[in-house]
Write a protein that holds these residues in place. Structure first.
Motif, PDB file in Angstrom:
ATOM      1  N   LEU A 195       0.728  -1.200   0.176  1.00 53.56           N
ATOM      2  CA  LEU A 195       0.136   0.025   0.000  1.00 53.56           C
ATOM      3  C   LEU A 195       0.740   1.325   0.032  1.00 53.56           C
ATOM      4  O   LEU A 195       0.468   2.293   0.105  1.00 53.56           O
ATOM      5  CB  LEU A 195      -1.024  -0.079   1.293  1.00 53.56           C
ATOM      6  N   SER A 196       2.045   1.211  -0.259  1.00 56.20           N
ATOM      7  CA  SER A 196       2.862   2.169  -0.135  1.00 56.20           C
ATOM      8  C   SER A 196       2.712   3.236  -1.204  1.00 56.20           C
ATOM      9  O   SER A 196       2.690   4.560  -0.950  1.00 56.20           O
ATOM     10  CB  SER A 196       4.599   1.936  -0.023  1.00 56.20           C
ATOM     11  N   GLY A 197       2.170   2.824  -2.316  1.00 55.83           N
ATOM     12  CA  GLY A 197       1.844   3.659  -3.377  1.00 55.83           C
ATOM     13  C   GLY A 197       0.678   4.354  -3.197  1.00 55.83           C
ATOM     14  O   GLY A 197       0.788   5.577  -3.620  1.00 55.83           O
ATOM     15  N   LEU A 198      -0.268   3.953  -2.589  1.00 54.07           N
ATOM     16  CA  LEU A 198      -1.469   4.780  -2.135  1.00 54.07           C
ATOM     17  C   LEU A 198      -0.910   5.842  -1.206  1.00 54.07           C
ATOM     18  O   LEU A 198      -1.528   7.026  -1.379  1.00 54.07           O
ATOM     19  CB  LEU A 198      -2.594   3.870  -1.429  1.00 54.07           C
ATOM     20  N   ASP A 199      -0.203   5.418  -0.147  1.00 55.20           N
ATOM     21  CA  ASP A 199       0.529   6.575   0.761  1.00 55.20           C
ATOM     22  C   ASP A 199       0.666   7.568  -0.146  1.00 55.20           C
ATOM     23  O   ASP A 199       0.553   9.044   0.577  1.00 55.20           O
ATOM     24  CB  ASP A 199       1.406   6.119   1.715  1.00 55.20           C
ATOM     25  N   ARG A 200       1.812   7.267  -1.032  1.00 53.23           N
ATOM     26  CA  ARG A 200       2.580   8.621  -1.674  1.00 53.23           C
ATOM     27  C   ARG A 200       1.558   9.282  -2.637  1.00 53.23           C
ATOM     28  O   ARG A 200       1.696  10.557  -2.742  1.00 53.23           O
ATOM     29  CB  ARG A 200       3.681   7.985  -2.498  1.00 53.23           C
ATOM     30  N   TRP A 201       0.554   8.646  -3.247  1.00 54.90           N
ATOM     31  CA  TRP A 201      -0.518   9.310  -3.813  1.00 54.90           C
ATOM     32  C   TRP A 201      -1.204  10.117  -3.195  1.00 54.90           C
ATOM     33  O   TRP A 201      -1.589  11.233  -3.849  1.00 54.90           O
ATOM     34  CB  TRP A 201      -1.506   8.097  -4.755  1.00 54.90           C
ATOM     35  N   LEU A 202      -1.566   9.821  -1.910  1.00 56.67           N
ATOM     36  CA  LEU A 202      -2.503  10.660  -1.246  1.00 56.67           C
ATOM     37  C   LEU A 202      -1.618  11.915  -0.799  1.00 56.67           C
ATOM     38  O   LEU A 202      -2.098  13.059  -0.595  1.00 56.67           O
ATOM     39  CB  LEU A 202      -3.023   9.933   0.021  1.00 56.67           C
ATOM     40  N   LEU A 203      -0.469  11.723  -0.350  1.00 54.86           N
ATOM     41  CA  LEU A 203       0.322  13.143   0.059  1.00 54.86           C
ATOM     42  C   LEU A 203       0.914  13.609  -1.151  1.00 54.86           C
ATOM     43  O   LEU A 203       0.875  14.995  -1.013  1.00 54.86           O
ATOM     44  CB  LEU A 203       1.703  12.446   0.925  1.00 54.86           C
ATOM     45  N   GLU A 204       1.309  13.082  -2.523  1.00 51.93           N
ATOM     46  CA  GLU A 204       2.082  13.911  -3.312  1.00 51.93           C
ATOM     47  C   GLU A 204       1.220  14.454  -4.282  1.00 51.93           C
ATOM     48  O   GLU A 204       1.321  15.535  -5.007  1.00 51.93           O
ATOM     49  CB  GLU A 204       3.341  12.978  -3.836  1.00 51.93           C
ATOM     50  N   THR A 205      -0.110  13.702  -4.804  1.00 50.26           N
ATOM     51  CA  THR A 205      -0.825  13.849  -5.730  1.00 50.26           C
ATOM     52  C   THR A 205      -2.182  14.421  -5.197  1.00 50.26           C
ATOM     53  O   THR A 205      -2.501  15.611  -5.691  1.00 50.26           O
ATOM     54  CB  THR A 205      -1.003  12.658  -6.690  1.00 50.26           C
ATOM     55  N   ALA A 206      -2.599  13.684  -4.333  1.00 49.11           N
ATOM     56  CA  ALA A 206      -4.059  14.358  -3.688  1.00 49.11           C
ATOM     57  C   ALA A 206      -3.753  15.287  -2.866  1.00 49.11           C
ATOM     58  O   ALA A 206      -4.818  16.316  -2.508  1.00 49.11           O
ATOM     59  CB  ALA A 206      -4.826  13.147  -2.964  1.00 49.11           C
ATOM     60  N   ARG A 207      -2.637  15.767  -2.350  1.00 47.21           N
ATOM     61  CA  ARG A 207      -1.998  16.705  -1.273  1.00 47.21           C
ATOM     62  C   ARG A 207      -2.999  16.768  -0.201  1.00 47.21           C
ATOM     63  O   ARG A 207      -3.552  17.751   0.302  1.00 47.21           O
ATOM     64  CB  ARG A 207      -2.199  17.949  -2.140  1.00 47.21           C
ATOM     65  N   VAL A 208      -3.156  15.569   0.552  1.00 41.22           N
ATOM     66  CA  VAL A 208      -4.035  15.655   1.583  1.00 41.22           C
ATOM     67  C   VAL A 208      -3.168  16.231   2.966  1.00 41.22           C
ATOM     68  O   VAL A 208      -1.895  16.359   2.846  1.00 41.22           O
ATOM     69  CB  VAL A 208      -4.425  14.232   1.953  1.00 41.22           C
ATOM     70  N   ARG A 209      -3.807  16.710   3.991  1.00 41.91           N
ATOM     71  CA  ARG A 209      -3.066  17.445   5.003  1.00 41.91           C
ATOM     72  C   ARG A 209      -2.161  16.545   6.024  1.00 41.91           C
ATOM     73  O   ARG A 209      -1.205  17.069   6.282  1.00 41.91           O
ATOM     74  CB  ARG A 209      -4.239  18.260   5.558  1.00 41.91           C
ATOM     75  N   ALA A 228     -12.610  16.011   1.181  1.00 44.73           N
ATOM     76  CA  ALA A 228     -12.738  14.640   1.796  1.00 44.73           C
ATOM     77  C   ALA A 228     -13.379  13.641   0.819  1.00 44.73           C
ATOM     78  O   ALA A 228     -12.905  12.441   0.726  1.00 44.73           O
ATOM     79  CB  ALA A 228     -13.287  14.717   3.270  1.00 44.73           C
ATOM     80  N   ARG A 229     -14.395  14.060   0.354  1.00 44.13           N
ATOM     81  CA  ARG A 229     -15.403  13.077  -0.444  1.00 44.13           C
ATOM     82  C   ARG A 229     -14.232  12.913  -1.764  1.00 44.13           C
ATOM     83  O   ARG A 229     -14.637  11.975  -2.536  1.00 44.13           O
ATOM     84  CB  ARG A 229     -16.709  13.959  -0.640  1.00 44.13           C
ATOM     85  N   GLU A 230     -13.881  14.026  -2.276  1.00 47.37           N
ATOM     86  CA  GLU A 230     -13.141  14.161  -3.946  1.00 47.37           C
ATOM     87  C   GLU A 230     -12.012  13.005  -3.537  1.00 47.37           C
ATOM     88  O   GLU A 230     -11.877  12.221  -4.314  1.00 47.37           O
ATOM     89  CB  GLU A 230     -12.531  15.446  -3.932  1.00 47.37           C
ATOM     90  N   THR A 231     -11.262  12.993  -2.346  1.00 42.70           N
ATOM     91  CA  THR A 231      -9.834  12.241  -2.275  1.00 42.70           C
ATOM     92  C   THR A 231     -10.487  10.767  -1.998  1.00 42.70           C
ATOM     93  O   THR A 231      -9.871   9.891  -2.498  1.00 42.70           O
ATOM     94  CB  THR A 231      -9.073  12.656  -1.221  1.00 42.70           C
ATOM     95  N   LEU A 232     -11.461  10.706  -1.203  1.00 38.92           N
ATOM     96  CA  LEU A 232     -12.303   9.250  -1.120  1.00 38.92           C
ATOM     97  C   LEU A 232     -12.618   8.846  -2.582  1.00 38.92           C
ATOM     98  O   LEU A 232     -12.190   7.429  -2.642  1.00 38.92           O
ATOM     99  CB  LEU A 232     -13.272   9.297   0.028  1.00 38.92           C
ATOM    100  N   ARG A 233     -13.070   9.259  -3.360  1.00 39.66           N
ATOM    101  CA  ARG A 233     -13.569   8.772  -4.655  1.00 39.66           C
ATOM    102  C   ARG A 233     -12.342   8.472  -5.345  1.00 39.66           C
ATOM    103  O   ARG A 233     -12.211   7.438  -6.058  1.00 39.66           O
ATOM    104  CB  ARG A 233     -14.374   9.913  -5.122  1.00 39.66           C
ATOM    105  N   GLN A 234     -11.010   9.428  -5.315  1.00 37.74           N
ATOM    106  CA  GLN A 234     -10.028   9.144  -6.105  1.00 37.74           C
ATOM    107  C   GLN A 234      -9.207   7.739  -5.675  1.00 37.74           C
ATOM    108  O   GLN A 234      -8.674   7.117  -6.280  1.00 37.74           O
ATOM    109  CB  GLN A 234      -9.133  10.343  -6.227  1.00 37.74           C
ATOM    110  N   ALA A 235      -9.290   7.810  -4.114  1.00 38.43           N
ATOM    111  CA  ALA A 235      -8.835   6.702  -3.503  1.00 38.43           C
ATOM    112  C   ALA A 235      -9.437   5.081  -3.913  1.00 38.43           C
ATOM    113  O   ALA A 235      -8.563   4.335  -4.276  1.00 38.43           O
ATOM    114  CB  ALA A 235      -8.820   6.841  -1.929  1.00 38.43           C
ATOM    115  N   HIS A 236     -10.881   5.304  -4.135  1.00 42.39           N
ATOM    116  CA  HIS A 236     -11.519   4.215  -4.295  1.00 42.39           C
ATOM    117  C   HIS A 236     -10.956   3.665  -6.095  1.00 42.39           C
ATOM    118  O   HIS A 236     -10.496   2.600  -6.136  1.00 42.39           O
ATOM    119  CB  HIS A 236     -12.870   4.394  -4.662  1.00 42.39           C
ATOM    120  N   ASP A 237     -10.589   4.603  -6.792  1.00 40.10           N
ATOM    121  CA  ASP A 237     -10.157   4.518  -8.022  1.00 40.10           C
ATOM    122  C   ASP A 237      -8.718   3.727  -8.163  1.00 40.10           C
ATOM    123  O   ASP A 237      -8.345   2.840  -8.701  1.00 40.10           O
ATOM    124  CB  ASP A 237     -10.111   5.551  -8.855  1.00 40.10           C
ATOM    125  N   PHE A 238      -7.969   4.501  -7.191  1.00 44.44           N
ATOM    126  CA  PHE A 238      -6.686   4.074  -7.019  1.00 44.44           C
ATOM    127  C   PHE A 238      -6.452   2.524  -6.587  1.00 44.44           C
ATOM    128  O   PHE A 238      -5.788   1.621  -7.141  1.00 44.44           O
ATOM    129  CB  PHE A 238      -5.697   5.004  -6.235  1.00 44.44           C
TER     130      PHE A 238
END
Length: 339
Positions: A195-209, A228-238
């Motif tokens: 799941l390390s790719g998901l972590d980096r995607w959230l921090l570097e692409t989705a720019r979560v806080r 929050a809703r938008e990042t959750l939708r994109q996380a589902h796709d990832f």
């Protein structure tokens, strides 16, 4: 991307195998399998070394049993010889996988752990107003072995090592090309890395806080509900598209001020509270030790040690008042008052 040069020669080093035996045997007491291996330690380690270098080491010999912690799980524990192999492998493969993880990933890492994850979670609750919390459905059983091996090939270049990793991964399946066994040291590190790719995607692409992950239990923070809703939708796709996994429903989106359940605690900005699961476990263990003493199965010294372990379940939480209330509702049995 530079790949690691770790190979079978490094893993099969005599000193590495001897140290791996020590780590695998730690805490096993007088286990017959450990004692049998220890009785012919040097021949057994030399045999394992030759098998590693010859790429003919057998893998997949496991013992299966069920536990409830708290939900039912099937554990697949490798035989002791294979546990030595796993420790020797992770001694060099583990640090490479660890470097791929973000700092706020807390499972299976030195200096991290569940309590550190909870404290980091509380830190983010105090700073950011909204959070999203997800969990992966049947995580270990759903890991795609082909995707995992592709990820490992991006980290290692030695052909012999990659073939060994592939044999270990493919030795257990919950479905066609799916699954890692719960109970193997390699599985813990591979699953954490997956799941390390998901972590980096959230921090570097989705720019979560902010973000905290403990294996497949993941929380991230946002500035508002829309983000929050938008990042959750994109996380589902990832998760579905790149990792072949499914996020367990319902997901949780909430305000940080209301707190959230994480790693056995109810985490709020101002306090760590016991989860319902920890409360039940404390009550069950206290009853068990008191009953064992009353029936004469243990002495006072063992009872004291049992109580210490039971109180440890509530450690680090604001639980003093709750424990006092439990003692008021269910006082110590008369047979214990004389201790």
């Amino acid at each position: 991307m530079k790949r690691s040069s770790v190979g079978l020669e490094t893993v099969s080093d005599w000193h590495n195998l001897a140290a791996a035996f020590g780590r695998a045997a730690a805490g096993c007491g007088r286990n017959p399998a450990v004692e049998c291996f220890r009785a012919d330690l040097e021949p057994n380690l030399e045999r394992l070394r030759r098998q590693l270098l010859g790429e003919c080491v057998p893998v997949g010999e496991m013992t299966s049993f069920r536990i409830r912690d708290p939900k039912p799980r099937i554990i697949h524990a490798p035989c002791f010889r294979e546990r030595v192999l796993h420790h020797a492998l992770i001694a060099y493969v583990g640090p490479v996988l660890d470097r791929a993880l973000v700092d706020d990933t807390f499972a299976c890492r030195k200096g991290k752990g569940g309590l550190a994850a909870v404290q980091r979670c509380q830190h983010h609750l105090r700073r950011f107003p909204w959070y999203v919390q997800i969990d992966i459905r049947a995580y270990f059983a759903s890991i795609d072995q082909r995707i995992l091996l592709d990820l490992l090939r991006r980290k290692f270049k030695d052909g012999g090592l990659l073939r060994l990793l592939e044999s270990i991964v493919s030795a257990h399946r919950t479905g066609p090309g799916k699954g890692l066994p719960i109970g193997a040291l390699t599985s813990q590190h591979f699953a954490n890395f997956y799941l390390s790719g998901l972590d980096r995607w959230l921090l570097e692409t989705a720019r979560v806080r902010g973000l905290v992950r403990y294996m497949d239990d993941l929380v991230w923070w946002c500035d508002d509900r829309h983000q929050a809703r938008e990042t959750l939708r994109q996380a589902h796709d990832f998760v579905t598209g790149r990792l072949g996994l499914t996020i367990k429903r319902p997901e949780r989106i909430g305000r940080s001020r209301d707190g959230l359940p994480f790693c056995g605690y109810r985490v709020t900005p101002g306090a760590l509270l016991l989860s319902r699961r920890r409360k039940r476990r404390y009550i069950q263990r206290r009853r068990y030790w008191e009953s064992s003493y009353s029936q004469g199965r243990i002495d006072a010294l063992a009872l004291q040690a049992g109580y210490a372990a039971t109180v440890g379940i509530t450690a680090h939480a604001s639980a003093t008042a709750w424990r006092s209330e439990q003692l008021r509702r269910q006082p110590l049995a008369e047979s214990l008052e004389s201790i």
